[in-house]
Design an enzyme around this catalytic site. Structure first.
Site, short mmCIF file in Angstrom:
data_model
loop_
_atom_site.label_atom_id
_atom_site.label_comp_id
_atom_site.label_asym_id
_atom_site.label_seq_id
_atom_site.Cartn_x
_atom_site.Cartn_y
_atom_site.Cartn_z
CB CYS A 1 -15.09 45.55 5.57
SG CYS A 1 -14.58 46.70 4.27
CB CYS B 1 -14.33 51.78 8.21
SG CYS B 1 -12.55 51.46 8.31
CG HIS C 1 -6.99 47.31 2.47
ND1 HIS C 1 -7.23 46.81 3.73
CD2 HIS C 1 -7.65 48.49 2.42
CE1 HIS C 1 -7.97 47.67 4.41
NE2 HIS C 1 -8.24 48.69 3.63
CB THR D 1 -8.12 53.38 7.79
OG1 THR D 1 -8.62 53.86 6.55
CG2 THR D 1 -9.21 52.60 8.50
CB CYS E 1 -8.75 45.26 7.70
SG CYS E 1 -10.42 45.37 8.31
CD GLU F 1 -10.77 56.76 6.79
OE1 GLU F 1 -11.81 57.38 7.11
OE2 GLU F 1 -10.73 55.53 6.63
CE1 TYR G 1 -11.06 48.44 1.71
CE2 TYR G 1 -12.20 49.65 0.01
CZ TYR G 1 -11.35 49.63 1.09
OH TYR G 1 -10.81 50.81 1.54
CD GLU H 1 -12.48 52.91 3.64
OE1 GLU H 1 -13.48 52.32 4.09
OE2 GLU H 1 -11.46 53.11 4.30
FE1 SF4 Z 1 -12.06 49.64 7.05
FE2 SF4 Z 1 -12.87 47.78 5.34
FE3 SF4 Z 1 -10.35 48.70 5.24
FE4 SF4 Z 1 -11.21 47.13 7.25
S1 SF4 Z 1 -11.04 46.57 5.06
S2 SF4 Z 1 -9.96 48.97 7.41
S3 SF4 Z 1 -13.28 47.85 7.51
S4 SF4 Z 1 -12.24 49.85 4.82
FE FE Z 2 -10.04 51.08 3.78
#
Ligand code: SF4
Ligand code: FE
Length: 489
Positions: A299, A100, A292, A191, A104, A257, A296, A454
């Site tokens: 990422c 991660c 968000h 995060t 983001c 985190e 996902y 996560e």
């Molecule tokens: Fe982390 Fe993915 Fe959230 Fe970006 S979108 S902060 S990489 S979990």
């Molecule tokens: Fe996240």
């Protein structure tokens, strides 16, 4: 200021007086702490790739405020093309870090707060949108990292914020002043919070009138007076203390985190973006969560790419890469991974402008995306473990492989014995060790925080998406379709 380099970003963190606690102690030099540093390195990648002409189109954008080139992580999406590029950028970063990369949450909160403040002002004649524009321009101008913070501890889930036994279970305003507000409470699972220059706080759920004091959104620096953080433990995290040890799995990168505590923090008026307009807290939550959940689809797919590659290498090193069932498992992993990407792209292509002008994803499809993310990475991990074999969890320590302690009748050392018995198909045993530990790291070690649990709970647990899917799924409209065809009035 122009875009920062990764190194400049690290130096900028050193200037902060951020208070970080770990294992019950204040961490003096948290920037160089071996457990924390890999997560800083992951954010560094968001800076370094933005400097690389090869990735300029994905990693950078044009500020709507200044017309200057900015990092895409600080951008307000101006089109569906921007939304698609966001997902592709996240896939790229997942591929480069296998973890991660944290930045983001800031980007997703910028886009949610930008559009929501516009609509609050429209309804209430407040000045939040202007406040937020100024704040975001400052973030863009200085190429900062911001922790978009939503999740409150929530205490007793069956009780509203104002009715909690402990009033601090949700972040709330404890004092209204002429020049600002004083807030108290905490945000959990934050995060990248320690590695951020600022925090952008949002309410954690829709609020009612009784919870007015809890309907609050604001920005504050990481090292503001009264702010401190407690580092979140990850599986196998102390392996990072063993310098140069293969057992770390991913030697450079990681996620992070933390618990962020707001101990009576003063927020000046110019950094307040909601203060009591409770009927808009649901909108802010829904929008942030939607962005968000789209994220996902980028990422996790990037990390999935690396995991699939690592599983294929493990098969090769084991000498089984030609077996048809291995090939088929790699196909299945790829199919699942690309399905997630398809969801990320689809909710972006179907996006639309908000009243404030920035683009929002299609909420139904973003929730479908995240719902799939609560499942597919688990199946991808299961297949990766199947391919890797049990060695990824039974192999002796790296120090055994390097040991000069004599154990054999003919003077063989523990190191020689390990290297002899763990040798496989024409590769150095060390490479096999590396790939097994890397798989362990993603499947159930430190990086599993980002790839597995996560995937389940990040951006909202599965039930949160199901509620949104039921709201957006238009069952009535679908009933009508059936009625129309078969002639039911
Ligand atoms: Fe982390 Fe993915 Fe959230 Fe970006 S979108 S902060 S990489 S979990
Ligand atoms: Fe996240």
């Amino acid at each position: 200021m122009a875009l920062m380099t990764g190194q400049e970003y690290i130096e900028s963190l050193r200037k902060l007086k951020t208070r970080v606690y770990m294992f019950g102690e204040l961490v003096e030099n948290w920037v160089d702490h071996p457990i924390i540093r890999p997560s800083i390195n992951s954010i560094c990648m968001t800076y370094d790739l933005a400097q690389d002409p090869q990735y300029e189109d994905l990693m950078t954008a044009t500020s709507i405020f200044t017309g200057e080139k900015i990092n895409r992580f600080n951008h307000l999406h101006q089109s569906t093309d921007d939304l698609v590029k966001k997902v592709k950028m996240q896939r790229l970063l997942g591929q480069k870090t296998a973890s991660c990369f944290q930045r983001c949450v800031g980007m997703d909160s910028f886009n949610a707060v930008f559009s929501t403040t516009y609509e609050i002002d429209e309804a209430h004649g407040t000045n939040y949108h202007e406040n937020f524009r100024k704040f975001l321009q400052f973030v863009q101008d200085n190429d900062l990292v911001v922790d978009g913070a939503m999740t409150d501890p929530k205490g007793d889930r069956g009780v509203a914020p104002h009715a909690q036994k402990d009033p601090d279970m949700f972040v709330h305003v404890v004092e209204q002043r002429k020049d600002g507000i004083v807030v108290r409470g905490a945000k959990v699972h934050q995060t990248g919070s320690i590695n951020s220059h600022w925090h952008l706080m949002m309410p954690t759920q829709a609020m009612r009138e009784d919870d007015k004091d809890y309907a609050v959104s604001f920005a504050c620096p990481s090292d503001a007076e009264g702010v401190y953080m407690v580092y979140g433990r990850q599986s196998c995290d102390t392996r990072k203390m063993e310098e140069g040890c293969i057992d770390v799995g991913n030697p450079k990168f990681g996620g992070q985190e933390a618990l962020v505590v707001l101990d009576n923090v003063f927020i000046p008026n110019e950094y307040i973006f909601m203060n009591g307009e409770y009927e808009f807290s649901g909108m802010m939550v829904e929008r942030f969560a939607g962005y968000h959940r789209q994220s996902y689809g980028g990422c996790k797919v990037g990390v999935g790419d690396v995991l699939i590659g690592a599983a294929a290498l493990a098969a090769e090193y084991n000498g089984v890469e030609k077996a048809s069932h291995i090939k088929d498992k790699l196909i299945e992993m790829t199919h699942l991974n690309e399905t997630l990407f398809s969801c990320g792209i689809a909710c972006s292509c179907e996006g639309c402008p908000t009243k404030a002008g920035n683009y929002q994803i299609n909420l139904l499809l973003a929730n479908v995306c995240k719902q799939n993310v609560t499942r597919f990475p688990y199946e991808i991990v299961r297949l990766a473990e199947d391919i890797a074999g049990g060695l990824m969890v039974t192999m002796p320590a790296d120090s055994d492989f390097k040991s000069a302690t004599v154990a054999g009748r003919n003077g063989e050392t523990i190191g020689e014995i390990c290297n002899k018995y763990f040798a496989a198909h024409e590769v150095a045993t060390e490479d096999r060790q590396k790939i097994m530990r890397f798989l362990e790291n993603i499947c159930l070690g430190a990086a599993a925080v980002g790839y597995r649990t996560e995937s389940m709970h990040g951006a909202g647990s599965p039930q949160a998406q199901r509620i949104m899917i039921s709201r957006q799924g238009n069952i009535q409209g679908k009933k009508q379709l059936a009625k129309d065809i078969i002639g039911i009035e």
